[in-house]
Scaffold this active site. Sequence first.
Site, PDB file in Angstrom:
ATOM      1  N   LYS A   1       0.836  -1.214   0.000  1.00  0.00           N
ATOM      2  CA  LYS A   1       0.000   0.000   0.000  1.00  0.00           C
ATOM      3  C   LYS A   1       0.868   1.261   0.000  1.00  0.00           C
ATOM      4  O   LYS A   1       0.574   2.237  -0.681  1.00  0.00           O
ATOM      5  CB  LYS A   1      -0.916   0.010   1.242  1.00  0.00           C
ATOM      6  CG  LYS A   1      -1.885  -1.165   1.281  1.00  0.00           C
ATOM      7  CD  LYS A   1      -2.655  -1.212   2.585  1.00  0.00           C
ATOM      8  CE  LYS A   1      -1.838  -1.548   3.802  1.00  0.00           C
ATOM      9  NZ  LYS A   1      -1.314  -2.918   3.851  1.00  0.00           N
TER      10      LYS A   1
ATOM     11  N   HIS B   1       4.659   0.714   6.382  1.00  0.00           N
ATOM     12  CA  HIS B   1       4.488   0.953   4.939  1.00  0.00           C
ATOM     13  C   HIS B   1       5.830   1.345   4.337  1.00  0.00           C
ATOM     14  O   HIS B   1       6.387   2.390   4.667  1.00  0.00           O
ATOM     15  CB  HIS B   1       3.441   2.047   4.708  1.00  0.00           C
ATOM     16  CG  HIS B   1       2.068   1.624   5.143  1.00  0.00           C
ATOM     17  ND1 HIS B   1       0.957   2.399   5.000  1.00  0.00           N
ATOM     18  CD2 HIS B   1       1.634   0.469   5.710  1.00  0.00           C
ATOM     19  CE1 HIS B   1      -0.107   1.749   5.465  1.00  0.00           C
ATOM     20  NE2 HIS B   1       0.285   0.581   5.916  1.00  0.00           N
TER      21      HIS B   1
ATOM     22  N   GLN C   1      -3.174  -2.263   7.253  1.00  0.00           N
ATOM     23  CA  GLN C   1      -3.560  -3.680   7.366  1.00  0.00           C
ATOM     24  C   GLN C   1      -4.288  -4.144   6.097  1.00  0.00           C
ATOM     25  O   GLN C   1      -4.115  -3.530   5.061  1.00  0.00           O
ATOM     26  CB  GLN C   1      -4.429  -3.924   8.623  1.00  0.00           C
ATOM     27  CG  GLN C   1      -3.683  -3.780   9.945  1.00  0.00           C
ATOM     28  CD  GLN C   1      -3.506  -2.363  10.421  1.00  0.00           C
ATOM     29  OE1 GLN C   1      -4.461  -1.631  10.515  1.00  0.00           O
ATOM     30  NE2 GLN C   1      -2.285  -1.974  10.726  1.00  0.00           N
TER      31      GLN C   1
HETATM   32  P1  GDP Z   1       2.329  -2.215   3.054  1.00  0.00           P
HETATM   33  O1  GDP Z   1       2.271  -2.414   4.527  1.00  0.00           O
HETATM   34  O2  GDP Z   1       1.101  -2.659   2.363  1.00  0.00           O
HETATM   35  O3  GDP Z   1       2.716  -0.808   2.665  1.00  0.00           O
HETATM   36  O4  GDP Z   1       3.498  -3.166   2.517  1.00  0.00           O
HETATM   37  P2  GDP Z   1       4.951  -3.395   3.194  1.00  0.00           P
HETATM   38  O5  GDP Z   1       5.777  -2.198   2.968  1.00  0.00           O
HETATM   39  O6  GDP Z   1       4.808  -3.876   4.592  1.00  0.00           O
HETATM   40  O7  GDP Z   1       5.451  -4.648   2.376  1.00  0.00           O
HETATM   41  C1  GDP Z   1       5.538  -4.602   0.990  1.00  0.00           C
HETATM   42  C2  GDP Z   1       6.972  -4.905   0.590  1.00  0.00           C
HETATM   43  O8  GDP Z   1       7.006  -5.129  -0.794  1.00  0.00           O
HETATM   44  C3  GDP Z   1       7.952  -3.782   0.862  1.00  0.00           C
HETATM   45  O9  GDP Z   1       9.209  -4.338   1.169  1.00  0.00           O
HETATM   46  C4  GDP Z   1       8.010  -3.053  -0.483  1.00  0.00           C
HETATM   47  O10 GDP Z   1       9.225  -2.346  -0.667  1.00  0.00           O
HETATM   48  C5  GDP Z   1       7.905  -4.199  -1.418  1.00  0.00           C
HETATM   49  N1  GDP Z   1       7.290  -3.950  -2.731  1.00  0.00           N
HETATM   50  C6  GDP Z   1       6.199  -3.224  -3.047  1.00  0.00           C
HETATM   51  N2  GDP Z   1       5.873  -3.378  -4.337  1.00  0.00           N
HETATM   52  C7  GDP Z   1       6.791  -4.216  -4.854  1.00  0.00           C
HETATM   53  C8  GDP Z   1       6.967  -4.818  -6.148  1.00  0.00           C
HETATM   54  O11 GDP Z   1       6.209  -4.612  -7.075  1.00  0.00           O
HETATM   55  N3  GDP Z   1       8.017  -5.675  -6.294  1.00  0.00           N
HETATM   56  C9  GDP Z   1       8.877  -5.961  -5.281  1.00  0.00           C
HETATM   57  N4  GDP Z   1       9.869  -6.799  -5.521  1.00  0.00           N
HETATM   58  N5  GDP Z   1       8.723  -5.437  -4.064  1.00  0.00           N
HETATM   59  C10 GDP Z   1       7.691  -4.599  -3.847  1.00  0.00           C
HETATM   60  P1  IMO Z   2       0.292  -2.995   7.192  1.00  0.00           P
HETATM   61  O1  IMO Z   2      -0.439  -1.688   7.240  1.00  0.00           O
HETATM   62  C1  IMO Z   2       0.405  -7.219   8.260  1.00  0.00           C
HETATM   63  C2  IMO Z   2      -1.467  -8.345  12.073  1.00  0.00           C
HETATM   64  C3  IMO Z   2      -0.564  -8.817  13.201  1.00  0.00           C
HETATM   65  C4  IMO Z   2      -1.481  -9.802  13.889  1.00  0.00           C
HETATM   66  C5  IMO Z   2      -2.836  -9.131  13.773  1.00  0.00           C
HETATM   67  C6  IMO Z   2      -3.245  -8.351  15.018  1.00  0.00           C
HETATM   68  O2  IMO Z   2       1.770  -2.859   7.211  1.00  0.00           O
HETATM   69  O3  IMO Z   2      -0.231  -3.851   6.090  1.00  0.00           O
HETATM   70  P2  IMO Z   2      -2.416  -6.049  16.028  1.00  0.00           P
HETATM   71  O4  IMO Z   2      -1.070  -5.588  16.501  1.00  0.00           O
HETATM   72  O5  IMO Z   2      -3.009  -5.211  14.953  1.00  0.00           O
HETATM   73  O6  IMO Z   2      -3.370  -6.219  17.175  1.00  0.00           O
HETATM   74  O7  IMO Z   2      -2.170  -7.523  15.433  1.00  0.00           O
HETATM   75  O8  IMO Z   2      -2.747  -8.239  12.679  1.00  0.00           O
HETATM   76  N1  IMO Z   2      -1.129  -7.014  11.506  1.00  0.00           N
HETATM   77  C7  IMO Z   2      -0.558  -6.834  10.315  1.00  0.00           C
HETATM   78  N2  IMO Z   2      -0.111  -7.728   9.391  1.00  0.00           N
HETATM   79  N3  IMO Z   2       0.456  -5.899   8.003  1.00  0.00           N
HETATM   80  C8  IMO Z   2       0.004  -4.988   8.885  1.00  0.00           C
HETATM   81  O9  IMO Z   2      -0.070  -3.674   8.602  1.00  0.00           O
HETATM   82  C9  IMO Z   2      -0.509  -5.442  10.122  1.00  0.00           C
HETATM   83  N4  IMO Z   2      -1.017  -4.836  11.222  1.00  0.00           N
HETATM   84  C10 IMO Z   2      -1.401  -5.803  12.043  1.00  0.00           C
HETATM   85  O10 IMO Z   2       0.595  -9.436  12.686  1.00  0.00           O
HETATM   86  O11 IMO Z   2      -1.546 -10.997  13.161  1.00  0.00           O
HETATM   87 MG    MG Z   3       3.335  -3.419   6.029  1.00  0.00          MG
END
Ligand code: GDP
Ligand code: IMO
Ligand code: MG
Length: 427
Positions: free
Chosen positions: A16, A41, A223
């Site tokens: 996201k 994020h 999430q």
């Molecule tokens: P979010 O919580 O939804 O913002 O996602 P996170 O940042 O926790 O996890 C997504 C991961 O995927 C991060 O390490 C990003 O840098 C990576 N990412 C996002 N889009 C891409 C993609 O298209 N390809 C690759 N290889 N990595 C990506």
């Molecule tokens: P983003 O925004 C992935 C998961 C936790 C746990 C459950 C409850 O980065 O996508 P909490 O601390 O919210 O009470 O935990 O939800 N969880 C996530 N998993 N991405 C997240 O956020 C999360 N935020 C909470 O691992 O299983």
């Molecule tokens: Mg995340």
Amino acid sequence: MSVVAIIGAQWGDEGKGKIVDLLAEKAKVVVRFSGGDNAGHTVINPYGEFKLHIVPSGTFHPGVVCIIGNGVAINPVVLLEEIDNLQKRGVNTSHLFISDRAHLIMPYHILLDGLEEELRGKEAIGTTHKGIGPVFTDKIARLGIRTCDLLNKKGFRSRLSSILEIKNAILTKIHNVPPLSLEEIYEQYCSYGERLAPFIRDTGPILKDMVSRKQPIILEGAQGTMLDPDFGTYPYVTSSSPMAAGSSMGSGISVKQIDQIIGVFKAYTTRVGGGPMPTELKDKTGEFIRERAHEYGATTGRPRRCGWFDAVAGSFSAQVNGFTSIALTRLDVLDVFDSLKICTGYKLNGDILRNFPSDLAILGKCQPVYEELPGWQTPISDIRHHKQLPSQARRYVARLEELLSCPVNVISVGASRDQTIMVKQIV
Ligand code: GDP
Ligand code: IMO
Ligand code: MG
């Protein structure tokens, strides 16, 4: 674009942050609307690599107003650190505002999150230990403390004093741990309040003005839908709504004003923490995906559970959110496979379920039914046009569109802002 909600469509960590950072280029406002610092994020852009927990991912675009909405629970220590870190790295945060209705994560929320998890034993949810369950419980129980309370020290002290009496009774009598000090928390939070005061305001008028002038607004989810307290794999969920409906509640923008709802899906599935995940691969393939894609939590560093794309959960998510389009991320992670699987049904006692079940006892017995598609076995991270993708990759995307009954308008082929294919302009 006018108002666009960006929604996690699976179990979180779909990418996201990357999508919001990308689309925010054309926005005037980005509002984070739910969760707290349980979110992580990742954004990679010309400023470098960032893991944002509370500050909206639009913060890198000068001139974009960033709002931490009323639906977010704020740990002030984490937020202040995040602001300091952004400023140190040359990111201007002067366009950041915090809703005066947002709830505060207090020291007892974090303590209780850990203590409750311990008591759950084998049934622990695997929370992030950030106090999320307890802070949203207090919101609904009418025991919360909000950012506006920090602006009135006398009122804050009196409210904290009466709430802390209840919390200390729970801590000492149920959990057998020492009570927390009113003076210490009061002093700490007053100092946070002084630093945060310039950011705290009624954010309603800013949004009202932007909406009436039809300015482009992004509502940034945290999430994912399968972690929603109503539609997720309850009780293995989080405690605020990551869904499209939550984007209105957590920002104060009417549902009537939301024009587009973009579901962010990873090209496969991951989950961090406990609870069912029907397509989880507890084998070499799962490990391979984790290592290849560095699937480790952005907030806690925990390894993410990995598996094939689950189109049963996915189409349920698309339906309950009403996605108008999809942003598909991490397609490049699948570059090396000679064949790919998509789960199109769950097998249960000889029947095939196509709908996502609510009862975890049933879900636990479901076996994924897979459809196999050919892989493309060539790197795609440098591709910027849909028609240049290998035919197998286009076929994989098209099959997901069919199964989810929704068009894929954005394909992400790498973590950086520019590693993106805009199939159709969203904004
Ligand atoms: P979010 O919580 O939804 O913002 O996602 P996170 O940042 O926790 O996890 C997504 C991961 O995927 C991060 O390490 C990003 O840098 C990576 N990412 C996002 N889009 C891409 C993609 O298209 N390809 C690759 N290889 N990595 C990506
Ligand atoms: P983003 O925004 C992935 C998961 C936790 C746990 C459950 C409850 O980065 O996508 P909490 O601390 O919210 O009470 O935990 O939800 N969880 C996530 N998993 N991405 C997240 O956020 C999360 N935020 C909470 O691992 O299983
Ligand atoms: Mg995340």
